[in-house]
Design a protein around this motif. Sequence first.
Motif, short mmCIF file in Angstrom:
data_model
loop_
_atom_site.label_atom_id
_atom_site.label_comp_id
_atom_site.label_asym_id
_atom_site.label_seq_id
_atom_site.Cartn_x
_atom_site.Cartn_y
_atom_site.Cartn_z
N LYS A 1 0.85 -1.21 0.00
CA LYS A 1 0.00 0.00 0.00
C LYS A 1 0.88 1.25 0.00
O LYS A 1 0.59 2.23 -0.68
N MET B 1 2.37 1.78 -3.42
CA MET B 1 1.35 2.29 -4.37
C MET B 1 1.25 3.82 -4.28
O MET B 1 1.07 4.49 -5.28
N GLN C 1 -0.74 3.39 -9.94
CA GLN C 1 -1.11 2.34 -8.98
C GLN C 1 -2.41 2.72 -8.27
O GLN C 1 -2.40 3.37 -7.24
N GLN C 2 -3.51 2.31 -8.88
CA GLN C 2 -4.80 2.72 -8.30
C GLN C 2 -5.71 1.54 -7.93
O GLN C 2 -6.85 1.73 -7.53
N ARG D 1 -6.71 -1.22 -5.43
CA ARG D 1 -6.44 -1.44 -4.00
C ARG D 1 -5.98 -2.86 -3.68
O ARG D 1 -5.27 -3.11 -2.73
N LEU E 1 -0.50 -4.68 -6.55
CA LEU E 1 0.29 -3.88 -7.48
C LEU E 1 -0.14 -4.14 -8.92
O LEU E 1 -0.32 -5.29 -9.33
#
Length: 457
Positions: free
Chosen positions: A288, A291, A298-299, A301, A304
């Motif tokens: 996280k 990201m 990197q959107q 959740r 990766l």
Amino acid sequence: QADIDPEKKTIVVLGSGWASTSFLKDIDTDHYNVVVVSPRNYFLFTPLLPSCTVGTIDIRSLVEPTRFIARHKSRTVKVVEAECTHIDPETKSITVTDNSDVKGQNAVSTLSYDYLIIGVGAMSATFGIKGVEEYGCFLKEVWDAQKIRTKLMDCIETAAFPNQSPEEVDRLLHMVVVGGGPTGIEYAAELHDFLVDDLASWYPELAGKVRITLVEALPNVLPAFSKHLIEYTESTFKEQNIAIHTKTMVKEVREKEIEVKRPDGSSDTIPYGLLVWATGNTARPLIKDLMQKFPETQQVRRGLAVDDWLRLDGSEDIYALGDATATRYAPTAQVAAQQGKYLARLFKQLAVRDELEAELADAAEEEKARKDRKLRKAKDIKPFHYSHQGSLCYVGSDKAVADLPFGPGGNLATGGVATFAFWRSAYISNLFSTRNRALVITDWLKKTALGRDISRE
Ligand code: FAD
Ligand code: NAD
């Protein structure tokens, strides 16, 4: 950094699970310095982990040290038993922290990389539901299986304690599994076998009172399997007296009961002695955190985002694979292992490309055309292609279900005792080493001849 050849690029590999171990097995160390960082110094064969929760298989039979794999490489592979706690893509370095019980004067260090391979897997998901971390048992790592086994035997011995009230005996002997995916199903199945094969004779006065309940939020269990196998699993569970509560969502976990939302929207409580929580995966804090460093790319959740060559979207030198990623594939060992193998091949091709580029710069005119052709070939790296070998799941009483690819685009859905024989042989052949194979076969023979051990560890 000792053992590092300054002439070669350094690959830092995070993790020692399916993805990273498969990469490590195949990576050509003649071309790279390789450093492995993982908080556990071994590989774990997760498909048989549910069998360890009741002592069908010993945990030692499923693990193999990372140094065993490293030892067989042509050049030294450095193994660091630590957690990667921070990745800095700007400086191409990572922070490693020794979070084990025994720490030296120095427990934090930094390592530099030319390429970073992220295979840190995922964590058990709780969806932020209150009480899960505190009272539930996950089933992902060696220590989870040990904790479940200890707690199960503790519940049974406590139920056998003098003058326990009938309600308390009932609660203590109620084993609840949350999540009807393959992990929850296989755990419930193993527990059922233990109850029937062993507990019934050791605790005749209690065995009839032990209940197993599986709670699943969706309308059926094993959502990824064929309809016919879902029905087969549900009817096998019914025969085995394992209650399945579908369309039932756990809302809160308390010390001795869970609160659930029933299909009609009403709330209910279910008392339990042991609670096993198997509701799938969520991304680790390290992932996280990484990201956030790539807000544009990197959107997702879940994990990766990578391209078809497993390169992190937004980065040139970071690659990611296995459960740490969010791809179109399911988070399985099968995918992770194939990705690790693929990535090792990709790095071999990158090394050839780099060598040819260096040679081309110094090559005589007549050599240039030939080398140029070779270089073009080396630059043509094929994307990752997944080949599905099928899905298997143990459902108890020596029965398993299997969805197997059959012919072009076809599928063979099969369940029963013959499938269980196939399940066993598939896992035996996939085990990591000959030592693992010999130990698992011995464990199965031991269980058949002598029964399982009921001592609380
Ligand atoms: P993992 O195997 O989880 O490995 C992650 C590694 O990263 C570990 O070594 C961990 O210690 C390390 N790590 C964690 N944090 C850090 C950090 N910060 N820094 C460095 N290292 C870190 N799949 C199948 O295909 N078939 C099956 O039959 C099957 N059965 C399963 C049964 C169970 C009980 C479970 C839990 C899973 C099962 N799976 C199965 C799924 C499969 O285990 C996973 O998909 C697979 O382990 C993913 O591999 P991975 O390498 O990405 O992660
Ligand atoms: P999963 O994601 O496959 O299943 C989790 C289940 O929990 C889902 O069906 C979900 O609906 C349910 N759930 C979520 N929240 C809930 C709640 N609050 N209350 C009740 N139910 C809830 O998870 P898994 O079984 O841990 O598997 C994880 C991955 O590992 C999957 O990709 C799976 O295929 C793989 N795996 C494979 C095998 C095998 O092939 N034999 C075994 C274990 C795991």
